[in-house]
Motif scaffolding. Sequence first.
Motif, PDB file in Angstrom:
ATOM      1  N   LEU A 147       0.817  -1.221   0.000  1.00 45.38           N
ATOM      2  CA  LEU A 147       0.000   0.000   0.000  1.00 45.38           C
ATOM      3  C   LEU A 147       0.845   1.262   0.000  1.00 45.38           C
ATOM      4  CD1 LEU A 147      -2.839  -0.973   2.515  1.00 45.38           C
ATOM      5  CD2 LEU A 147      -3.010  -0.712   0.026  1.00 45.38           C
ATOM      6  N   VAL A 148       1.948   1.263   0.740  1.00 47.08           N
ATOM      7  CA  VAL A 148       2.784   2.456   0.823  1.00 47.08           C
ATOM      8  C   VAL A 148       3.426   2.753  -0.526  1.00 47.08           C
ATOM      9  CG1 VAL A 148       4.789   3.482   1.940  1.00 47.08           C
ATOM     10  CG2 VAL A 148       3.205   2.100   3.289  1.00 47.08           C
ATOM     11  N   SER A 149       3.979   1.736  -1.169  1.00 48.89           N
ATOM     12  CA  SER A 149       4.602   1.923  -2.484  1.00 48.89           C
ATOM     13  C   SER A 149       3.563   2.345  -3.524  1.00 48.89           C
ATOM     14  CB  SER A 149       5.293   0.636  -2.939  1.00 48.89           C
ATOM     15  OG  SER A 149       6.349   0.297  -2.082  1.00 48.89           O
ATOM     16  N   GLN A 150       2.363   1.770  -3.428  1.00 48.76           N
ATOM     17  CA  GLN A 150       1.314   2.128  -4.383  1.00 48.76           C
ATOM     18  C   GLN A 150       0.947   3.602  -4.284  1.00 48.76           C
ATOM     19  OE1 GLN A 150      -1.883  -0.663  -3.698  1.00 48.76           O
ATOM     20  NE2 GLN A 150      -1.128  -2.071  -5.247  1.00 48.76           N
ATOM     21  N   SER A 151       0.978   4.157  -3.082  1.00 50.13           N
ATOM     22  CA  SER A 151       0.675   5.580  -2.903  1.00 50.13           C
ATOM     23  C   SER A 151       1.681   6.440  -3.655  1.00 50.13           C
ATOM     24  CB  SER A 151       0.707   5.937  -1.411  1.00 50.13           C
ATOM     25  OG  SER A 151      -0.251   5.211  -0.698  1.00 50.13           O
ATOM     26  N   MET A 152       2.948   6.058  -3.583  1.00 57.26           N
ATOM     27  CA  MET A 152       3.988   6.787  -4.304  1.00 57.26           C
ATOM     28  C   MET A 152       3.821   6.604  -5.814  1.00 57.26           C
ATOM     29  SD  MET A 152       8.094   6.386  -3.848  1.00 57.26           S
ATOM     30  CE  MET A 152       9.215   6.675  -5.227  1.00 57.26           C
ATOM     31  N   GLN A 153       3.519   5.391  -6.228  1.00 61.61           N
ATOM     32  CA  GLN A 153       3.353   5.117  -7.649  1.00 61.61           C
ATOM     33  C   GLN A 153       2.158   5.864  -8.238  1.00 61.61           C
ATOM     34  OE1 GLN A 153       5.407   0.765  -6.953  1.00 61.61           O
ATOM     35  NE2 GLN A 153       3.263   0.810  -7.552  1.00 61.61           N
ATOM     36  N   GLU A 154       1.110   6.044  -7.449  1.00 63.80           N
ATOM     37  CA  GLU A 154      -0.058   6.808  -7.924  1.00 63.80           C
ATOM     38  C   GLU A 154       0.320   8.261  -8.207  1.00 63.80           C
ATOM     39  OE1 GLU A 154      -2.996   6.343  -4.924  1.00 63.80           O
ATOM     40  OE2 GLU A 154      -3.387   4.226  -5.393  1.00 63.80           O
ATOM     41  N   ILE A 155       1.164   8.845  -7.359  1.00 58.90           N
ATOM     42  CA  ILE A 155       1.587  10.234  -7.576  1.00 58.90           C
ATOM     43  C   ILE A 155       2.414  10.331  -8.854  1.00 58.90           C
ATOM     44  CG2 ILE A 155       2.940  12.147  -6.637  1.00 58.90           C
ATOM     45  CD1 ILE A 155       2.234  11.135  -3.834  1.00 58.90           C
ATOM     46  N   VAL A 156       3.269   9.357  -9.105  1.00 55.37           N
ATOM     47  CA  VAL A 156       4.045   9.343 -10.353  1.00 55.37           C
ATOM     48  C   VAL A 156       3.105   9.297 -11.549  1.00 55.37           C
ATOM     49  CG1 VAL A 156       5.657   8.010 -11.760  1.00 55.37           C
ATOM     50  CG2 VAL A 156       6.094   8.291  -9.318  1.00 55.37           C
ATOM     51  N   GLN A 157       2.064   8.469 -11.474  1.00 53.57           N
ATOM     52  CA  GLN A 157       1.150   8.343 -12.601  1.00 53.57           C
ATOM     53  C   GLN A 157       0.287   9.588 -12.787  1.00 53.57           C
ATOM     54  OE1 GLN A 157      -0.317   4.598 -11.189  1.00 53.57           O
ATOM     55  NE2 GLN A 157       0.847   3.422 -12.701  1.00 53.57           N
ATOM     56  N   GLU A 158       0.042  10.341 -11.722  1.00 55.55           N
ATOM     57  CA  GLU A 158      -0.645  11.631 -11.857  1.00 55.55           C
ATOM     58  C   GLU A 158       0.293  12.657 -12.487  1.00 55.55           C
ATOM     59  OE1 GLU A 158      -1.945  12.688  -7.974  1.00 55.55           O
ATOM     60  OE2 GLU A 158      -3.362  11.020  -7.812  1.00 55.55           O
ATOM     61  N   MET A 159       1.559  12.574 -12.131  1.00 56.27           N
ATOM     62  CA  MET A 159       2.560  13.508 -12.657  1.00 56.27           C
ATOM     63  C   MET A 159       2.793  13.292 -14.150  1.00 56.27           C
ATOM     64  SD  MET A 159       6.518  13.567 -11.408  1.00 56.27           S
ATOM     65  CE  MET A 159       7.800  14.449 -12.306  1.00 56.27           C
ATOM     66  N   VAL A 160       2.791  12.020 -14.585  1.00 61.09           N
ATOM     67  CA  VAL A 160       3.064  11.677 -15.984  1.00 61.09           C
ATOM     68  C   VAL A 160       1.854  10.930 -16.534  1.00 61.09           C
ATOM     69  CG1 VAL A 160       4.677  10.587 -17.585  1.00 61.09           C
ATOM     70  CG2 VAL A 160       5.493  11.395 -15.354  1.00 61.09           C
ATOM     71  N   PRO A 161       0.998  11.603 -17.295  1.00 54.65           N
ATOM     72  CA  PRO A 161      -0.207  10.954 -17.818  1.00 54.65           C
ATOM     73  C   PRO A 161       0.138   9.694 -18.616  1.00 54.65           C
ATOM     74  CG  PRO A 161      -0.292  13.326 -18.178  1.00 54.65           C
ATOM     75  CD  PRO A 161       1.091  13.016 -17.676  1.00 54.65           C
ATOM     76  N   ASP A 162      -0.676   8.682 -18.456  1.00 56.38           N
ATOM     77  CA  ASP A 162      -0.528   7.425 -19.194  1.00 56.38           C
ATOM     78  C   ASP A 162       0.811   6.746 -18.919  1.00 56.38           C
ATOM     79  OD1 ASP A 162      -1.581   5.486 -20.907  1.00 56.38           O
ATOM     80  OD2 ASP A 162      -0.500   6.298 -22.619  1.00 56.38           O
ATOM     81  N   ALA A 163       1.331   6.906 -17.695  1.00 58.07           N
ATOM     82  CA  ALA A 163       2.650   6.356 -17.386  1.00 58.07           C
ATOM     83  C   ALA A 163       2.571   4.906 -16.936  1.00 58.07           C
ATOM     84  CB  ALA A 163       3.318   7.180 -16.290  1.00 58.07           C
ATOM     85  N   HIS A 164       3.537   4.132 -17.374  1.00 64.30           N
ATOM     86  CA  HIS A 164       3.771   2.784 -16.863  1.00 64.30           C
ATOM     87  C   HIS A 164       5.101   2.818 -16.119  1.00 64.30           C
ATOM     88  CE1 HIS A 164       5.571  -1.271 -17.028  1.00 64.30           C
ATOM     89  NE2 HIS A 164       4.318  -1.689 -16.873  1.00 64.30           N
ATOM     90  N   ILE A 165       5.127   2.392 -14.866  1.00 62.81           N
ATOM     91  CA  ILE A 165       6.374   2.387 -14.098  1.00 62.81           C
ATOM     92  C   ILE A 165       7.132   1.103 -14.414  1.00 62.81           C
ATOM     93  CG2 ILE A 165       7.397   2.443 -11.798  1.00 62.81           C
ATOM     94  CD1 ILE A 165       4.951   4.052 -10.891  1.00 62.81           C
ATOM     95  N   ASP A 166       8.312   1.266 -14.993  1.00 60.93           N
ATOM     96  CA  ASP A 166       9.095   0.129 -15.461  1.00 60.93           C
ATOM     97  C   ASP A 166       9.966  -0.461 -14.355  1.00 60.93           C
ATOM     98  OD1 ASP A 166       8.108   0.666 -17.997  1.00 60.93           O
ATOM     99  OD2 ASP A 166       9.903   1.758 -18.648  1.00 60.93           O
TER     100      ASP A 166
END
Length: 389
Positions: A147-166
């Motif tokens: 859950l903690v990592s997902q919170s950070m990953q959600e902010i990345v995806q808001e920052m970069v539209p249509d982003a996939h974290i590799d």
Amino acid sequence: MLIKEDKLKLKQIRKIESELADRRPFGNAQHINGVIDRVYLHRLSLAESKLPATLDLKQSLSCLSATQRHHLMRDTMLRMGIDQAMLYASGAPTRLTLDTILSILNTAESLIKSPQLMPVLDSLQPLSAKLSHSPLSPLIWRPNADLVSQSMQEIVQEMVPDAHIDTASQEQIEVLNAAAKLLDTLLPQLAPSALNHVTSVVIVSERKTPGLGHSGFGSGTTRSLPGVIVVSASELKTPWRAAEILLHEALHLKFIDLEFTHSMNLTAAEKGQRWTIVPPWLTLNAGIEEWPPIRAMTAAHVYVGLSLFFYCGQMLAVQPNAPAWNQSVEFHQAILEAPYRAHFLLGALAERIDSLGLAGQYFVGWLKELAESLFNSSFRAASTPSLQS
């Protein structure tokens, strides 16, 4: 072998690098870190009445040495957790759930008591590679399901539209490792000072093409994720390009920490009088773009640092066994652009310097003096700054 004239130039550049990397209050990472740690300990105090876990964590952190304490408190996850705890205690809306906030705080508390004494972020990324072997080296992020990592990953995806974290490939890890070594070679003082403010590098692509990069995004940072650099996979082709991005974004993160702890922005009297700077290099392809003073300050800080990077790269590339100098047109264009942009922005800021906060005034004056020492006769501005009121 450097000729005598180049040796003298490099000696002068090293003095300027030392000033940018280590001068208090704006260069020295340990000084900035100490101020940040005090701010976050105070924020824990503000949440004590509603969240007893913050009192326990504060007491445990206070028992550590300054070096140990900052090793934990520089962590992106812990800073997010403390910020959210303070908001929760004040009754303000929070991004994270109470369970997630408590999970971060309790994890940090348990890690303090463990023999490893590792940050929360590192504990969630045990398989991640790092930029270097330094204990404070940024890690190269791996997508994670907690859950903690997902919170950070959600902010990345808001920052970069249509982003996939590799998940970084071995080739990308090797490029980033080589980039970190290159930065240490070119800027042995500034590189560690800037990278001290980085906790992780997140690689992104477009959802439809994982691993191939993002056509609408190069690299960036956000205040919502202190210490995090987000970069498109397509930017990690060569160590030179990766090194430029790491330095660029690390200096932005360093400025975010400065802005967090110093009165950099407009004075109270000026906040109602909006003024902006129009960078001429952004009016050619994308229409007129206006920058507020704080954005101009962080960009000027970056461009002075990049000018040092390019100057040292040019001079040291002629030495035996030096890394090959990047021959791309884009690289040689950047060598000319960085000093011009720094000069332009600092000139524009200097025209309205009285409207900045006290720390902002000192920062612009300090950076302008460094830039003038660095550029002196080797650079002359091609145009005068443009101010939009």
